[in-house]
Enzyme design. Structure first.
Site, PDB file in Angstrom:
ATOM      1  N   ASP A 212       0.961  -1.129   0.090  1.00 30.91           N
ATOM      2  CA  ASP A 212       0.172  -0.088  -0.129  1.00 30.91           C
ATOM      3  C   ASP A 212       0.825   1.248  -0.171  1.00 30.91           C
ATOM      4  O   ASP A 212       1.726   1.613   1.109  1.00 30.91           O
ATOM      5  CB  ASP A 212      -1.065   0.057   1.207  1.00 30.91           C
ATOM      6  CG  ASP A 212      -1.904   1.023   1.160  1.00 30.91           C
ATOM      7  OD1 ASP A 212      -1.772   1.867   0.398  1.00 30.91           O
ATOM      8  OD2 ASP A 212      -2.960   1.069   2.151  1.00 30.91           O
ATOM      9  N   HIS A 214      -0.416   4.174  -0.358  1.00 30.38           N
ATOM     10  CA  HIS A 214      -1.127   5.244   0.659  1.00 30.38           C
ATOM     11  C   HIS A 214      -0.861   6.793  -0.189  1.00 30.38           C
ATOM     12  O   HIS A 214      -1.179   7.627   0.558  1.00 30.38           O
ATOM     13  CB  HIS A 214      -0.538   5.585   2.068  1.00 30.38           C
ATOM     14  CG  HIS A 214      -1.663   5.023   2.652  1.00 30.38           C
ATOM     15  ND1 HIS A 214      -1.736   5.919   4.479  1.00 30.38           N
ATOM     16  CD2 HIS A 214      -2.379   3.949   3.038  1.00 30.38           C
ATOM     17  CE1 HIS A 214      -2.678   5.231   4.852  1.00 30.38           C
ATOM     18  NE2 HIS A 214      -3.026   4.117   4.322  1.00 30.38           N
ATOM     19  N   GLU A 239      -0.943  -0.676  -4.258  1.00 31.26           N
ATOM     20  CA  GLU A 239      -2.040  -0.018  -4.060  1.00 31.26           C
ATOM     21  C   GLU A 239      -1.748   1.516  -4.001  1.00 31.26           C
ATOM     22  O   GLU A 239      -0.940   2.153  -3.227  1.00 31.26           O
ATOM     23  CB  GLU A 239      -2.449  -0.417  -2.744  1.00 31.26           C
ATOM     24  CG  GLU A 239      -3.966   0.177  -2.329  1.00 31.26           C
ATOM     25  CD  GLU A 239      -4.528  -0.451  -1.225  1.00 31.26           C
ATOM     26  OE1 GLU A 239      -5.123   0.397  -0.619  1.00 31.26           O
ATOM     27  OE2 GLU A 239      -4.264  -1.475  -0.971  1.00 31.26           O
ATOM     28  N   GLU A 265     -10.009   3.302  -3.053  1.00 29.02           N
ATOM     29  CA  GLU A 265     -10.670   3.415  -1.646  1.00 29.02           C
ATOM     30  C   GLU A 265     -11.339   4.646  -1.407  1.00 29.02           C
ATOM     31  O   GLU A 265     -12.137   4.769  -0.762  1.00 29.02           O
ATOM     32  CB  GLU A 265      -9.749   2.892  -0.517  1.00 29.02           C
ATOM     33  CG  GLU A 265      -8.769   3.849  -0.398  1.00 29.02           C
ATOM     34  CD  GLU A 265      -7.668   3.426   0.821  1.00 29.02           C
ATOM     35  OE1 GLU A 265      -7.532   4.159   1.886  1.00 29.02           O
ATOM     36  OE2 GLU A 265      -6.705   2.446   0.412  1.00 29.02           O
ATOM     37  N   HIS A 315     -11.932  -2.587  -0.506  1.00 23.76           N
ATOM     38  CA  HIS A 315     -10.933  -2.067   0.850  1.00 23.76           C
ATOM     39  C   HIS A 315     -11.801  -2.088   1.988  1.00 23.76           C
ATOM     40  O   HIS A 315     -13.180  -1.674   2.179  1.00 23.76           O
ATOM     41  CB  HIS A 315     -10.813  -0.496   0.658  1.00 23.76           C
ATOM     42  CG  HIS A 315     -10.216   0.448   1.685  1.00 23.76           C
ATOM     43  ND1 HIS A 315     -11.008   1.058   2.495  1.00 23.76           N
ATOM     44  CD2 HIS A 315      -9.009   0.435   1.926  1.00 23.76           C
ATOM     45  CE1 HIS A 315      -9.883   1.639   3.221  1.00 23.76           C
ATOM     46  NE2 HIS A 315      -8.817   1.284   2.875  1.00 23.76           N
TER      47      HIS A 315
END
Length: 406
Positions: A212, A214, A239, A265, A315
């Site tokens: 991830d 982020h 991600e 997400e 998610h």
């Protein structure tokens, strides 16, 4: 419980049902608050539960639920499409993430009521079963938030990853991309490569690894610098390599990367997903069923993704009710890939809610109870009242004082 549900189904078949109230129950799960939504009806014993958790926005979401309640009073909760339209249309202004999260939690509860009223699990009402089990993954620390977001040491990474595999999981996600901006310094890139090498060596090729980002990289070049370090170790996907909203940047990364790219997400509804699908800007879409408008909107997103040859990996770092809603969605969605879950977020995770979630290895079993098959212990929930959440994002500051994306 089963007898009660059977009685409800017999009593409510063909009977008008009206919504009489909507309430929220906030449960502090240490690093975040869970927002449970309860929709009440005029039929004795018939109510529904959903979840509308949104980190750092608890009071905003509970206020939004309260504002939406008058638009639902007197309506039949089984008219889910109409109820959602009423909340969206009568609100006049676009609701954004806070408002749509509130709608999502309410919508989940309406499905719970519908299922109970006909004596069927929600997945049957969503189109029926398309798989016999639902593959899941978890995070370092088995969902304990400090482990998830603060593991940048190779030794800790290996120890926590091994613990996840010992619990039977064959897939896990890590968050070890450093805070940054428009460049990714060579030492930072090398450290990410070192972490990934250690992780792959620890868990072996039989365990899928997701990274991830982020949205921390501030440019395509910065994101690609880290992706190139990760590619040799075959991640299942990388991600959110850049912040959501720049579809062209995401498309370029998806074309350049030699591994699957995932995102979604923080997108709200099919309208925000459709441009991403049209440009084939990712390989795996990650709608959050708590935040994107609920299960109906999630099914629309999944259908559009399938038409674009894109998989769905919902998610879900939220609470137990969110997990159950995702489970029913996953059972009925053909292009589903894998489900995020954080069942170990707190030691008393299962005390506040009775759920039908049963994990065997790295998969959830298909539930058979009517509705979502859940019950909230409100007395137990009251032992964990609202508290301000830990502001992880406050740590997203570079050495020179620049605030960057968390």
């Amino acid at each position: 419980m089963i007898r009660d549900n059977e009685d409800i189904a017999r009593r409510t078949t063909g009977t008008p049902i009206k919504i009489t109230g909507v309430k929220t129950v906030v449960v502090n799960a240490e690093m975040r608050n869970w927002i449970f939504v309860k929709v009440l009806t005029d039929q004795p014993g018939l109510y529904g539960w959903g979840e509308a958790s949104l980190n750092w926005k608890t009071r905003a979401v509970t206020g939004a639920v309260e504002d939406l309640e008058p638009m639902l009073l007197g309506r039949d909760p089984r008219d889910i499409e109409q109820c959602v339209r009423a909340m969206n249309k009568f609100s006049y202004y676009n609701l954004g993430m806070v408002g749509v999260t509130a709608i999502s939690g309410i919508e989940h509860a309406l499905w719970d009521i519908f299922g109970k009223s006909v004596g069927l699990p929600v997945w049957r009402l969503l189109g029926g079963k398309v798989r016999d089990r639902v593959r899941v993954y978890t995070h370092l620390g088995l969902g304990e938030m400090k482990s998830v977001y603060e593991t940048f040491d190779v030794g800790s990474l290996k120890e926590r990853a091994a613990a996840v595999v010992e619990k039977g999981y064959d897939a896990l996600k890590v968050v070890f991309i450093p805070y940054g901006a428009h460049t990714s310094p060579i030492p930072a890139q090398r450290h990410v490569g070192k972490m990934m090498e250690a992780l792959r060596t620890t868990v072996g090729d039989g365990v899928d690894i997701m990274i991830d980002f982020h949205g921390r990289p501030g440019s395509i070049a910065a994101a690609m610098g880290f992706i190139r370090e990760l590619e040799p170790y075959r991640p299942m996907f990388c991600e959110e390599p850049v912040q959501p909203g720049d579809t062209e940047a995401l498309r370029i990364i998806a074309e350049k990367a030699e591994c699957p790219i995932a995102s979604g997400e923080r997108l709200v509804g099919i309208k925000e997903f459709q441009p991403v699908f049209n440009q084939r800007a990712l390989h795996i879409a990650q709608p959050d069923l708590n935040h994107t408008g609920g299960l109906l909107e999630g099914k629309r997103i999944a259908a559009a993704a399938e038409a674009a040859l894109i998989g769905i990996a919902p998610h879900n770092p939220n609470g137990p009710l969110a997990g159950v809603a995702a489970l029913h969605f996953d059972v009925s969605t053909p292009n589903f890939v894998i489900q995020e879950e954080m069942s170990g977020a707190v030691p008393w995770y299962d005390d506040v809610v009775q759920t039908p979630i049963r994990r065997v290895g790295s998969a959830w079993e298909v539930p058979e109870l009517p509705g979502f098959g859940i019950e909230v212990n409100e007395a137990e929930a009251a032992k964990h009242p609202f508290k301000p959440e830990v502001m992880h994002a406050m740590s997203a500051v570079l050495e020179d004082g620049t605030i960057v994306d968390w």
